[in-house]
Each structure stands twice: as C-alpha cells, then as structure tokens.
Design an enzyme around this catalytic site. Structure first.
Site, PDB file in Angstrom:
ATOM      1  N   THR A  77       0.658  -1.175   0.023  1.00  0.00           N
ATOM      2  CA  THR A  77       0.128   0.037  -0.087  1.00  0.00           C
ATOM      3  C   THR A  77       0.826   1.275   0.073  1.00  0.00           C
ATOM      4  OG1 THR A  77      -1.805  -1.175   0.998  1.00  0.00           O
ATOM      5  CG2 THR A  77      -1.815   1.232   1.287  1.00  0.00           C
ATOM      6  N   ASN A  98       5.700  -1.428   3.663  1.00  0.00           N
ATOM      7  CA  ASN A  98       4.641  -0.760   4.735  1.00  0.00           C
ATOM      8  C   ASN A  98       5.272  -0.649   5.875  1.00  0.00           C
ATOM      9  OD1 ASN A  98       2.457  -0.568   3.378  1.00  0.00           O
ATOM     10  ND2 ASN A  98       1.804  -2.434   3.751  1.00  0.00           N
ATOM     11  N   LYS A 174      -7.153   4.456   5.081  1.00  0.00           N
ATOM     12  CA  LYS A 174      -5.923   4.159   5.897  1.00  0.00           C
ATOM     13  C   LYS A 174      -4.971   5.492   5.946  1.00  0.00           C
ATOM     14  CE  LYS A 174      -5.825  -0.389   3.629  1.00  0.00           C
ATOM     15  NZ  LYS A 174      -4.955  -1.299   2.829  1.00  0.00           N
TER      16      LYS A 174
END
EC number: 3.1.3.1
Length: 556
Positions: A77, A98, A174
C-alpha cells in the site's frame, strides 16, 4: 504543527499557473482517486454492471490505459501510493514497504510512524479496536507523518509553484495512504478503526478544524451497528454468485463468509474494521471528502488545488474473501455508485469544466491460493515467522551460529551482520545457504541478495527488485513467492499482494477532464508516469525523483 516553508525568489508572478494546454488553463481542482487493491482487469470483468457516472466516466469519457503497471517488486500500500504521488520508484522515494527494520534501534518500524508528531486526539472519542493489519500492529510510536518520504510529490510541487496558495489534501480509509498522497506540504485525514472517527496528527494540525469536529460528533460510522451488509441486487444478477461460501475465506469475528454479513458493535473490537471493509467505509470516505471540499473552499479560486481520495474497501475485502468472491463483485458495484455520487457533487460544487480527474491503484491482488489450486495450479502457503525459525535452525546446524537472521518481514530478510562477522563467518556463504534453502521450497520463486548470485543476474525479477532497493532500509535478501502462492504473517489475512507478478503490478491509469479526448490505450505505461504528467499539464516543477514519461494522450 510542523511545517518548513522555503523562501522563494519570484521573478514574475502570475495569478494562476501558465499552462501550455489551453483546455487546462482553468483547472481549479485536481482530484486523484486511488482504489486500494484494484487489479486492472476487474474493471473489465464488472463493467456491464457499472453506472454511467462512476468508473464509466473514465472508460467512456477519458483516457483509459489498460496495460499500466507498477515497476517495483514489493507491491504494498505505502509503496504504491508513494509511487503515484512522487512519480519515483521506491529506491528513490524510500518507502520500500509498509514497514522495515531500523538497523539503529533493531526494531521493525511502520513506515509513517513518527514519535515527534503524535495522533491528535478526537474530542469525545476513545477506545482501541483490535488491529488485524500486521504493519500497523508493529508501530512503536503513536504519531504519523511523511518524514520518511524521501521525494517530493506532485502536490508538494503544486503548493510550491503557487507560493503556498494551493490547498493540498489527502483523505483515506488508511493512514499510510492519506499521508503519502498529501506529501510534505499538504494535510491528511484518515479513518480510525479504533474509534470510527477521521483523525490526523500534530504534524498537520494543533487542533481539529471546526468542520472535522462537527463531522466526527455526528458519529456517522456507528450507523451500521447490529445491522447487515446485504447484496444490493438479487443474487442471480452477479457473475460470482456461487463464490459466496468457500472454506478458505475468513470469518472476521462473526462477520461471516456468506451474505448477509452481520456488523458487530464497537465493544467487539472489530466493528470499525468491519465498517472499513464494506461499502459504508468507502461511502464515509467520500462524504468526508465532500465536506472537506466545501469547508476548505477547494477549487474556488484561481490557484489550482489538489485532493487525493483513497478508497480502502476493495483491498480489505480482497484480503478476507479474495478478488473472485461475491463480496468483491458487490464492493466494486457499490464503489462505482459511491464514485458516481462523489463526482456529481464535485461537478456541481466546482464545475466539471474546472476539474481534472485521475484514477489508479496502489497495487493489484492475487487470487486465493486454494482457489487457484482448485483449478489445477500448484500453490503453497508460507509464513515469515515459520520460515525464519527454520532457516535459523538450519544455519545453526551448518555454521554453528544462533539467530543469524534478525528479522524476516516479507519481502526482506535482515541478517545479523555483526554476529556473523564476530563469528568469523563469510556472509556470502550464509546468503548462499539461505537462497538455496528457500528456492528449494514450494511456493518460493526467488531469494535474491543485495548482490545477486551470477545465475540471478538478468532474471525477470531482477529489475523490479532493484527498483525496490534502498541501501539504508532494504534487507539483505529479497524473497518473492511463486505465482499465486502466499507469503506473509500468519493471521486474519487470507490472501496477500506484495509480489512482483503481473496480477499485483497491473493497475488502471485513467484521466478525465476538459480537453481530454476519450480513448483506450493498450501500450504499456507505468504508475511513475502519473505525477510527471500532472506536473507537465499544470506547469509545476517536476517532483524531485520522478522517473516516468509524460502521457501524451493526456497533455496534447
């Protein structure tokens, strides 16, 4: 509140950016939509069920690049969002995963954690939900900021070009998505799975703007407590109607594997996570963004503003149910409706003739290993912790050294270099042993050290792995799973992206706005092309480490 503003000598000042393209001269707002986990082929799979004004806004009225890819290996991500924001590869923007090992402290660190800028408490909210995201779970500090992002973003350069007059805003389900896209000079808000509020950190604000406090005080995330997530149309209308109860899907604390799914309560610890992985999570993100646009006056003056909105539900659904599940088909239909409403709001609030839209994704997603095995493909599941223990045991037997591997957080193995040197051992021999061991296991495609072995040079994966490499943050050995095999932590995540294979790199790139002629482009392009194209179109300085090419179909 942290900000560093650089004094700029201005030779000549214009009330708005001078643009080469006549149709772009009055772009007042750039809206960058990122759909977390949207593998590109899903748009074609479901396109007949989409509304006219959601995804079809790009598919019918914009430039649609159908063969767009991330060029790095670790398709996670923060890596993908930072790449879209900066136009740089992870080797340059520094967000190689991440999370990564801090060699100084010896601890794994979450990429955007920052102890100097703690989370800003939301008035009237408390609680601590159960965390199923392994990356967030390892965070040592409660704060968040973009300080680990080593390159400037398009938003940063837009802000600088307009001498601080452009508003830059990143919003997401997020935290790492919002922070990466907001860059160094923007503001970021994200949904908290602990409290159900949209929050930020002291990097951005000393106190919440009134409109955020008012939004949160309504507690809109609580609307689904004790209710059901149901299909929006009859089950027989879905392509994947039969894929609704498979033994390898995850039942998240009573949420179930079959429609309808029942929401719990905040006291269960996972209610707000359930919100995030359902249509409600994306709807809240869009409504919060609409409130921000109106309250902050985005797109209301001559200085182009920038809004990034990252939707998280597709990714969350994929992790639990897989991309070929009925849940995936439903979440895509509902996201399409959410986008249609969001775009309609923006068009009315600002004017479609003043908005440039761009849509992409941070990564794709593999199918469930068991789903592919049912079709005849050989797959396997491997877990970081178990592999680390097995490798360390084999190294102890072969070399007489204990715990030669400090950490294995996919995709990187970090060696205890000091212990290896102190034992008088050859680090290269240790690497050779690890590589041979891993590559003999089912489900592992390659284990590549920083200095590849001769037989690995020129491998299909060497380029993506090198583009993911940062000397201070990357580990000693990069490990890639075999196609459709699983490599991650043991836990609630049933399927995991993060590989260099095409199903993980393949994402949409789409532009829509004034002067952009509708067309479908099949040549291969890259996600690093997005930021430099925006900079060229809006006349800003190119982001510091941008590596892409200008997309001619957008700017000509």
């Amino acid at each position: 509140m942290y900000r560093t503003l650089i004094t700029i000598v201005v030779v000549a000042f214009l009330p708005s950016i001078a643009l080469a393209q006549e149709d772009a001269q009055d772009i007042r707002l750039v809206v960058q939509v990122t759909v977390d986990g949207l593998r590109a082929d899903l748009l074609q799979r479901y396109q007949d069920s989409f509304s006219h004004g959601g995804f079809h806004r790009f598919m019918e009225r914009g430039v649609w690049y159908t063969n767009a890819h991330h060029m790095h290996a670790n398709t996670e991500t923060i890596v993908g969002h930072a790449t879209l924001a900066t136009g740089a590869h992870p080797s340059e923007h520094g967000m190689i995963g991440n999370a990564w090992l801090d060699r100084v402290t010896g601890h794994l660190g979450y990429g955007i954690e920052d102890s100097e800028h703690p989370l800003l408490p939301v008035p009237g909210f408390g609680g601590k939900g159960q965390q199923i995201d392994p990356s967030q779970a390892i965070a040592q500090a409660g704060g968040r900021s973009p300080r680990n992002l080593l390159a400037t973003t398009f938003g940063d350069e837009l802000f600088k070009t307009n001498n601080g007059r452009s508003k830059i805003l990143g919003i997401s389900g997020k935290d790492r998505s919002a922070v990466a896209m907001a860059g160094h000079f923007g503001d970021a808000f994200w949904f908290s799975t602990s409290t159900g509020a949209f929050e930020t950190s002291e990097y951005y604000f000393n106190s919440y703007p009134d409109w955020v406090t008012e939004w949160n005080s309504q507690r809109p995330a609580d609307v689904a407590i004790g209710t059901l997530w149901e299909l929006s149309t009859p089950k027989e209308s879905y392509l994947l109607a039969e894929n609704d109860d498979r033994p390898y899907e995850v039942d998240l604390k009573g949420f179930g594997r079959v429609f309808p799914h029942r929401y719990g309560t905040p006291e269960d610890g996972l209610y707000y996570t359930q919100v995030l992985l359902t249509p409600l999570g994306d709807e809240l993100t869009a409504r919060f963004a609409e409130t921000a646009v109106h309250a902050e006056g985005l797109g209301q003056d001559a200085f182009t503003d920038y809004l990034s909105v990252s939707f998280s539900a597709v990714d969350a659904v994929n992790h639990l149910f897989g991309p070929s599940s009925l849940e995936n088909e439903e979440i895509m239909r509902r996201l399409d409706q959410t986008l249609e409403q969001f775009f309609a709001f923006l068009d009315q609030e600002i004017g479609a003739e003043h908005i440039l839209y761009v849509l992409s994704a941070d990564h794709g997603m593999p199918e469930m290993p068991e789903f592919m095995a049912e079709m005849g493909l050989s797959t396997a599941r491997n877990y970081n912790g178990a592999l680390k223990d097995a490798l360390n045991a084999n190294l102890a037997a072969e070399f007489g050294i204990q715990d030669a591997i400090l950490q294995f957080f996919r995709p990187y193995i970090y060696l205890d270099r000091q212990a290896i040197a102190a034992a008088g051992l050859d680090k290269r021999a240790i690497e050779r042993s690890i590589v041979d061991d891993l590559e003999s296991r089912d489900g592992i495609a390659i284990a590549m050290p920083r200095n590849p072995f001769p037989e690995q040079i020129g491998d299909f994966l060497e380029g993506p792995i090198r583009r993911n490499f940062h000397p201070q943050r990357s580990g000693d050995i990069y490990v890639a799973q075999a196609p459709y095999s699983f490599l991650f932590e043991a836990g609630a995540v049933a399927v995991m992206h993060g590989s260099p294979w095409r199903y993980d790199t393949h994402v949409p790139i789409m532009f829509s706005g004034p002067g952009i002629e509708p067309q479908v482009v099949s040549r291969q392009v890259s996600t690093v092309d997005v930021a430099i194209t925006l900079s060229n179109l809006l006349g800003t300085t190119i982001p510091s480490s941008a590596a892409g090419q200008i997309l001619d179909e957008v700017v000509r």
